[in-house]
Design an enzyme around this catalytic site. Structure first.
Site, PDB file in Angstrom:
ATOM      1  N   GLY A  64       0.835  -1.202   0.000  1.00  0.00           N
ATOM      2  CA  GLY A  64       0.000   0.000   0.000  1.00  0.00           C
ATOM      3  C   GLY A  64       0.865   1.244   0.000  1.00  0.00           C
ATOM      4  N   ALA A  65       0.903   1.936  -1.145  1.00  0.00           N
ATOM      5  CA  ALA A  65       1.757   3.127  -1.282  1.00  0.00           C
ATOM      6  C   ALA A  65       0.904   4.390  -1.269  1.00  0.00           C
ATOM      7  CB  ALA A  65       2.558   3.037  -2.575  1.00  0.00           C
TER       8      ALA A  65
ATOM      9  N   ASP B  25       2.573  -1.665  -4.488  1.00  0.00           N
ATOM     10  CA  ASP B  25       1.171  -1.318  -4.692  1.00  0.00           C
ATOM     11  C   ASP B  25       0.721  -1.936  -6.012  1.00  0.00           C
ATOM     12  OD1 ASP B  25      -0.538   1.335  -3.320  1.00  0.00           O
ATOM     13  OD2 ASP B  25      -1.345   0.347  -5.117  1.00  0.00           O
TER      14      ASP B  25
ATOM     15  N   THR C 119      -5.895   1.152   9.614  1.00  0.00           N
ATOM     16  CA  THR C 119      -6.816   1.235  10.753  1.00  0.00           C
ATOM     17  C   THR C 119      -7.852   0.125  10.616  1.00  0.00           C
ATOM     18  OG1 THR C 119      -6.503   3.615  10.830  1.00  0.00           O
ATOM     19  CG2 THR C 119      -8.473   2.738  11.911  1.00  0.00           C
TER      20      THR C 119
ATOM     21  N   GLU D 234      -1.380   3.998  12.776  1.00  0.00           N
ATOM     22  CA  GLU D 234      -0.671   5.237  12.435  1.00  0.00           C
ATOM     23  C   GLU D 234      -1.495   6.440  12.898  1.00  0.00           C
ATOM     24  OE1 GLU D 234       2.456   5.763  11.380  1.00  0.00           O
ATOM     25  OE2 GLU D 234       1.739   7.717  12.012  1.00  0.00           O
TER      26      GLU D 234
ATOM     27  N   LEU E  65      -0.485   9.736  12.272  1.00  0.00           N
ATOM     28  CA  LEU E  65      -0.124  10.963  11.556  1.00  0.00           C
ATOM     29  C   LEU E  65      -1.380  11.677  11.062  1.00  0.00           C
ATOM     30  CD1 LEU E  65      -0.552  10.798   8.208  1.00  0.00           C
ATOM     31  CD2 LEU E  65       1.397   9.311   8.380  1.00  0.00           C
TER      32      LEU E  65
ATOM     33  N   LEU F  56      -9.160   3.509  16.747  1.00  0.00           N
ATOM     34  CA  LEU F  56     -10.535   3.967  16.502  1.00  0.00           C
ATOM     35  C   LEU F  56     -10.955   4.963  17.571  1.00  0.00           C
ATOM     36  CD1 LEU F  56     -12.405   0.649  15.545  1.00  0.00           C
ATOM     37  CD2 LEU F  56     -11.469   2.393  14.037  1.00  0.00           C
TER      38      LEU F  56
ATOM     39  N   CYS G 116     -10.490   9.590   7.418  1.00  0.00           N
ATOM     40  CA  CYS G 116     -10.463   8.770   8.634  1.00  0.00           C
ATOM     41  C   CYS G 116     -11.634   8.976   9.584  1.00  0.00           C
ATOM     42  CB  CYS G 116      -9.164   9.033   9.386  1.00  0.00           C
ATOM     43  SG  CYS G 116      -7.733   8.455   8.472  1.00  0.00           S
ATOM     44  N   PHE G 117     -11.896  10.208   9.989  1.00  0.00           N
ATOM     45  CA  PHE G 117     -12.826  10.424  11.107  1.00  0.00           C
ATOM     46  C   PHE G 117     -14.176   9.734  10.894  1.00  0.00           C
ATOM     47  CE2 PHE G 117     -10.901  14.591  13.018  1.00  0.00           C
ATOM     48  CZ  PHE G 117      -9.836  13.843  13.488  1.00  0.00           C
TER      49      PHE G 117
HETATM   50  P1  NAD Z   1      -4.763   5.064   0.263  1.00  0.00           P
HETATM   51  O1  NAD Z   1      -6.009   4.729  -0.442  1.00  0.00           O
HETATM   52  O2  NAD Z   1      -4.108   6.386   0.036  1.00  0.00           O
HETATM   53  O3  NAD Z   1      -3.653   3.946  -0.053  1.00  0.00           O
HETATM   54  C1  NAD Z   1      -3.898   2.591  -0.019  1.00  0.00           C
HETATM   55  C2  NAD Z   1      -3.134   1.927  -1.161  1.00  0.00           C
HETATM   56  O4  NAD Z   1      -3.220   0.504  -1.019  1.00  0.00           O
HETATM   57  C3  NAD Z   1      -3.682   2.254  -2.553  1.00  0.00           C
HETATM   58  O5  NAD Z   1      -2.655   2.866  -3.333  1.00  0.00           O
HETATM   59  C4  NAD Z   1      -4.102   0.886  -3.120  1.00  0.00           C
HETATM   60  O6  NAD Z   1      -3.847   0.751  -4.505  1.00  0.00           O
HETATM   61  C5  NAD Z   1      -3.232  -0.066  -2.325  1.00  0.00           C
HETATM   62  N1  NAD Z   1      -3.738  -1.439  -2.262  1.00  0.00           N
HETATM   63  C6  NAD Z   1      -4.971  -1.870  -1.937  1.00  0.00           C
HETATM   64  N2  NAD Z   1      -5.024  -3.201  -1.947  1.00  0.00           N
HETATM   65  C7  NAD Z   1      -3.806  -3.646  -2.298  1.00  0.00           C
HETATM   66  C8  NAD Z   1      -3.231  -4.927  -2.482  1.00  0.00           C
HETATM   67  N3  NAD Z   1      -3.951  -6.043  -2.268  1.00  0.00           N
HETATM   68  N4  NAD Z   1      -1.940  -5.008  -2.864  1.00  0.00           N
HETATM   69  C9  NAD Z   1      -1.213  -3.903  -3.060  1.00  0.00           C
HETATM   70  N5  NAD Z   1      -1.692  -2.657  -2.897  1.00  0.00           N
HETATM   71  C10 NAD Z   1      -2.976  -2.528  -2.519  1.00  0.00           C
HETATM   72  O7  NAD Z   1      -5.073   4.880   1.819  1.00  0.00           O
HETATM   73  P2  NAD Z   1      -4.345   5.601   3.060  1.00  0.00           P
HETATM   74  O8  NAD Z   1      -4.930   6.949   3.284  1.00  0.00           O
HETATM   75  O9  NAD Z   1      -2.890   5.452   2.900  1.00  0.00           O
HETATM   76  O10 NAD Z   1      -4.857   4.701   4.262  1.00  0.00           O
HETATM   77  C11 NAD Z   1      -4.385   3.399   4.461  1.00  0.00           C
HETATM   78  C12 NAD Z   1      -4.823   2.919   5.827  1.00  0.00           C
HETATM   79  O11 NAD Z   1      -4.245   3.759   6.839  1.00  0.00           O
HETATM   80  C13 NAD Z   1      -6.331   2.978   6.067  1.00  0.00           C
HETATM   81  O12 NAD Z   1      -6.701   1.881   6.862  1.00  0.00           O
HETATM   82  C14 NAD Z   1      -6.511   4.258   6.840  1.00  0.00           C
HETATM   83  O13 NAD Z   1      -7.642   4.224   7.662  1.00  0.00           O
HETATM   84  C15 NAD Z   1      -5.266   4.305   7.678  1.00  0.00           C
HETATM   85  N6  NAD Z   1      -4.847   5.650   8.110  1.00  0.00           N
HETATM   86  C16 NAD Z   1      -4.897   6.695   7.239  1.00  0.00           C
HETATM   87  C17 NAD Z   1      -4.457   7.950   7.645  1.00  0.00           C
HETATM   88  C18 NAD Z   1      -4.489   9.119   6.713  1.00  0.00           C
HETATM   89  O14 NAD Z   1      -4.237  10.222   7.165  1.00  0.00           O
HETATM   90  N7  NAD Z   1      -4.783   8.960   5.439  1.00  0.00           N
HETATM   91  C19 NAD Z   1      -3.920   8.120   8.922  1.00  0.00           C
HETATM   92  C20 NAD Z   1      -3.857   7.025   9.765  1.00  0.00           C
HETATM   93  C21 NAD Z   1      -4.325   5.791   9.346  1.00  0.00           C
HETATM   94  C1  UDX Z   2      -6.816  12.457  11.605  1.00  0.00           C
HETATM   95  C2  UDX Z   2      -6.112  12.320  12.963  1.00  0.00           C
HETATM   96  O1  UDX Z   2      -5.800  13.622  13.461  1.00  0.00           O
HETATM   97  C3  UDX Z   2      -4.854  11.496  12.839  1.00  0.00           C
HETATM   98  O2  UDX Z   2      -4.274  11.289  14.118  1.00  0.00           O
HETATM   99  C4  UDX Z   2      -5.210  10.154  12.207  1.00  0.00           C
HETATM  100  O3  UDX Z   2      -4.039   9.382  12.044  1.00  0.00           O
HETATM  101  C5  UDX Z   2      -5.905  10.343  10.880  1.00  0.00           C
HETATM  102  O4  UDX Z   2      -7.066  11.166  11.064  1.00  0.00           O
HETATM  103  P1  UDX Z   2      -6.424  13.926   9.430  1.00  0.00           P
HETATM  104  O5  UDX Z   2      -7.798  13.495   9.085  1.00  0.00           O
HETATM  105  O6  UDX Z   2      -5.343  13.750   8.436  1.00  0.00           O
HETATM  106  O7  UDX Z   2      -5.923  13.169  10.757  1.00  0.00           O
HETATM  107  O8  UDX Z   2      -6.431  15.484   9.831  1.00  0.00           O
HETATM  108  P2  UDX Z   2      -6.933  16.274  11.123  1.00  0.00           P
HETATM  109  O9  UDX Z   2      -5.961  17.328  11.396  1.00  0.00           O
HETATM  110  O10 UDX Z   2      -7.261  15.372  12.236  1.00  0.00           O
HETATM  111  O11 UDX Z   2      -8.252  16.985  10.603  1.00  0.00           O
HETATM  112  C6  UDX Z   2      -9.430  16.260  10.297  1.00  0.00           C
HETATM  113  C7  UDX Z   2     -10.547  17.217   9.920  1.00  0.00           C
HETATM  114  O12 UDX Z   2     -10.997  17.939  11.071  1.00  0.00           O
HETATM  115  C8  UDX Z   2     -10.132  18.261   8.896  1.00  0.00           C
HETATM  116  O13 UDX Z   2     -11.172  18.471   7.977  1.00  0.00           O
HETATM  117  C9  UDX Z   2      -9.897  19.492   9.742  1.00  0.00           C
HETATM  118  O14 UDX Z   2     -10.052  20.679   9.016  1.00  0.00           O
HETATM  119  C10 UDX Z   2     -10.969  19.322  10.800  1.00  0.00           C
HETATM  120  N1  UDX Z   2     -10.688  20.035  12.052  1.00  0.00           N
HETATM  121  C11 UDX Z   2      -9.616  19.690  12.797  1.00  0.00           C
HETATM  122  C12 UDX Z   2     -11.527  21.054  12.478  1.00  0.00           C
HETATM  123  O15 UDX Z   2     -12.507  21.379  11.816  1.00  0.00           O
HETATM  124  N2  UDX Z   2     -11.243  21.692  13.660  1.00  0.00           N
HETATM  125  C13 UDX Z   2     -10.173  21.360  14.426  1.00  0.00           C
HETATM  126  O16 UDX Z   2      -9.997  21.993  15.489  1.00  0.00           O
HETATM  127  C14 UDX Z   2      -9.333  20.326  13.982  1.00  0.00           C
END
Ligand code: NAD
Ligand code: UDX
Length: 464
Positions: A11-12, A36, A134, A163, A165, A223, A278-279
């Site tokens: 997953g990239a 990916d 997640t 994660e 971030l 979660l 995510c949220f």
């Molecule tokens: P994303 O959609 O950006 O990336 C996922 C990637 O996985 C895609 O590029 C897809 O092509 C690839 N993929 C899917 N199935 C595959 C397979 N079988 N083999 C190889 N590649 C495959 O998703 P993301 O935002 O990186 O999120 C990934 C996970 O991390 C989710 O569970 C998400 O809830 C969690 N997460 C996301 C964030 C965030 O800020 N985006 C933060 C914390 C946790």
């Molecule tokens: C969130 C979590 O913060 C992070 O820890 C988790 O790994 C992924 O989900 P993200 O969704 O990337 O991160 O951004 P975040 O800064 O949490 O903001 C989420 C949304 O809430 C955005 O639309 C942001 O604008 C909004 N937000 C955030 C508000 O409206 N008010 C705030 O005070 C904070």
């Protein structure tokens, strides 16, 4: 299990890419391969021009430039990378299910299951499998079942390493996280597997910030963290509506309560509503899990966070319509911002999409400018809602590469993302070129309302 020398990440995306790039940068002795199925995405990660990386994050280009080709590799050869690695991160998407049982709530784990089956089919040596995505609590059980029943008899350890971030600050967050959470199994070898992952992070993170728990606590903590964060935003947004009725100012209220150290000042910014991938997904998942255990009050409690957020987005749109004399039909409404927050090109669940949809129902002409989001993404986002046909959506949304052009002849401007550059615009010039009265609806409480009012704008913000 000795020291880890080869890591594979499946997953990239927004998580896999930045997370592994930082591991590679901080652990030059470990070879990190991110794989990916999406060949275009991998090609973009390998692009010579760092501006073409598929994820925009401040500082990411530098980290990738440092490690790529040295010990960081992006590839579509999934089997090969699995085979070579001692540790495999699963970082694939886990979206809300759009079909069947749990539709609209449960996490769709089909990509996770595919990864587990592929790991089982390919592995010839013992592996540590790390859940980076997640996941619903107890997913590790399902992964174990697949690995043990379809594998080649090699040993697997399953860890949960969610994660935390946030997008827009991913690199900052990865370099200096509040904590790293690692959950492991209690069975034999579990401790050693956890220690192997602790060792990786300890290359740059102080050990006291690396927390180890049982695997279920780790899965559920992710979660829970997102639910608590989103709940704060919905809580302050609920108060923002009350502020609008009572002449209280939500920023002042947030400041006053945030100074209470038990409450804390972060995540109290009233807005047009939270977005991001995510949220909503994670709370819906929590709600679904609670329901499957028959915990209806628990489910209802958390669902309210989403209900409030939907209301906040909808009332922003309806306020625009009401203020513009109950009709926006044929009127140009400029959107500044489309991303779900600043400093990212990610638009998943962005409030802008829903506000646009509501205004399109009222036949508005929407003109969008966002510094990082591509035009085709915006059209994709609105089409994804499936509320009207694509041609109609296309007619209703025009995308501009220049903010002044987007705002020219507009009846109103809506601020949907808090991009810093919006504050620096020449607002007198924007005003001069708009239809009068010129309205600004600041969905992020970003702009200086007094200044705009003195220019002549009719200015409305959230919670004032
Ligand atoms: P994303 O959609 O950006 O990336 C996922 C990637 O996985 C895609 O590029 C897809 O092509 C690839 N993929 C899917 N199935 C595959 C397979 N079988 N083999 C190889 N590649 C495959 O998703 P993301 O935002 O990186 O999120 C990934 C996970 O991390 C989710 O569970 C998400 O809830 C969690 N997460 C996301 C964030 C965030 O800020 N985006 C933060 C914390 C946790
Ligand atoms: C969130 C979590 O913060 C992070 O820890 C988790 O790994 C992924 O989900 P993200 O969704 O990337 O991160 O951004 P975040 O800064 O949490 O903001 C989420 C949304 O809430 C955005 O639309 C942001 O604008 C909004 N937000 C955030 C508000 O409206 N008010 C705030 O005070 C904070």
């Amino acid at each position: 299990m000795g020291k880890i020398k080869n890591i594979c990440c499946i997953g990239a995306g927004y998580v896999g890419g930045p997370t592994m790039a930082v591991i590679a940068a901080k652990c030059p002795d470990i070879k990190v391969t991110i794989v990916d199925l999406n060949a275009a995405r991998i090609a973009a990660w390998n692009d010579e021009n760092l501006e073409n990386l598929p994820v925009y994050e401040p500082g990411l280009d530098k980290i990738v430039a440092e490690a790529r080709g040295r010990n960081l590799f992006f590839s579509t050869e999934v089997d090969k990378a699995i085979d070579e690695a001692e540790m495999i991160f699963i970082s694939v998407n886990t979206p809300t299910k759009t079909y069947g049982l749990g539709k609209g709530k449960a996490a769709d784990l089909k990509f996770i299951e595919l990864c587990a089956r592929q790991i089982a089919a390919v592995s010839k040596t013992d592996k540590i499998v790390v859940e980076k995505s997640t996941l619903p609590v107890r997913t590790a059980e399902a992964i174990r079942d697949i690995l043990d029943n379809t594998g080649n008899g090699v040993n697997y350890q399953i860890l949960s390493n969610p994660e935390f971030l946030a997008e827009g600050t991913a690199i900052e967050d990865l370099l200096a996280p509040d904590r790293v959470l690692i959950g492991g199994e209690t069975k034999e070898g579990g401790k050693e597997a956890m220690e192997a992952l602790v060792e990786v992070y300890a290359n740059w993170i102080p050990r006291e910030r690396i927390l180890t728990t049982n695997v279920w606590s780790s899965e559920l903590s992710k979660l829970t963290a997102n639910a608590f964060l989103a709940q704060r935003v919905s809580s302050i947004n609920a108060i923002s509506e009350l502020c609008e009725k009572t002449e209280a100012n939500v920023s002042e209220v947030a400041r006053a309560i945030g100074m209470d150290s038990r409450i804390g000042s972060k995540f109290l910014k009233a807005s047009v509503g939270f977005g991001g991938s995510c949220f909503q997904k994670d709370i819906l998942n929590l709600v679904y899990i609670a329901k499957t255990y028959g915990l209806n009050e628990v489910a209802d409690y958390w669902e309210q966070v989403i209900i409030m957020n939907d209301h906040q987005k909808r009332r922003f749109a309806s306020n625009i319509i009401k203020t513009l004399y109950n009709t926006v039909s044929g009127k140009k409404i400029a959107f500044l911002g489309w991303a779900f927050k600043k400093d990212t090109n990610d638009t998943r669940e962005s409030a802008a999409i829903y506000v646009a949809d509501d205004l399109l129902f009222e036949q508005a002409n929407i003109a969008v400018f966002d510094p990082k989001v591509e035009e085709k993404q915006m059209h994709y986002d609105v089409n994804y809602l499936n509320t009207r046909d694509k041609e109609e959506n296309k007619k209703g949304i025009t995308v501009f590469a220049d903010p002044y052009e987007a705002c020219k002849d507009a009846h109103a401007i809506a601020i949907l993302t808090e991009w810093d550059e919006f504050k620096e615009y020449d607002w007198q010039r924007i005003y001069d070129n708009m239809k009068k009265p010129a309205f600004v609806f600041d969905g992020r409480n970003l702009l200086d309302g007094e200044k705009l009012t003195s220019i002549g704008f009719v200015f409305q913000a959230i919670g004032r």
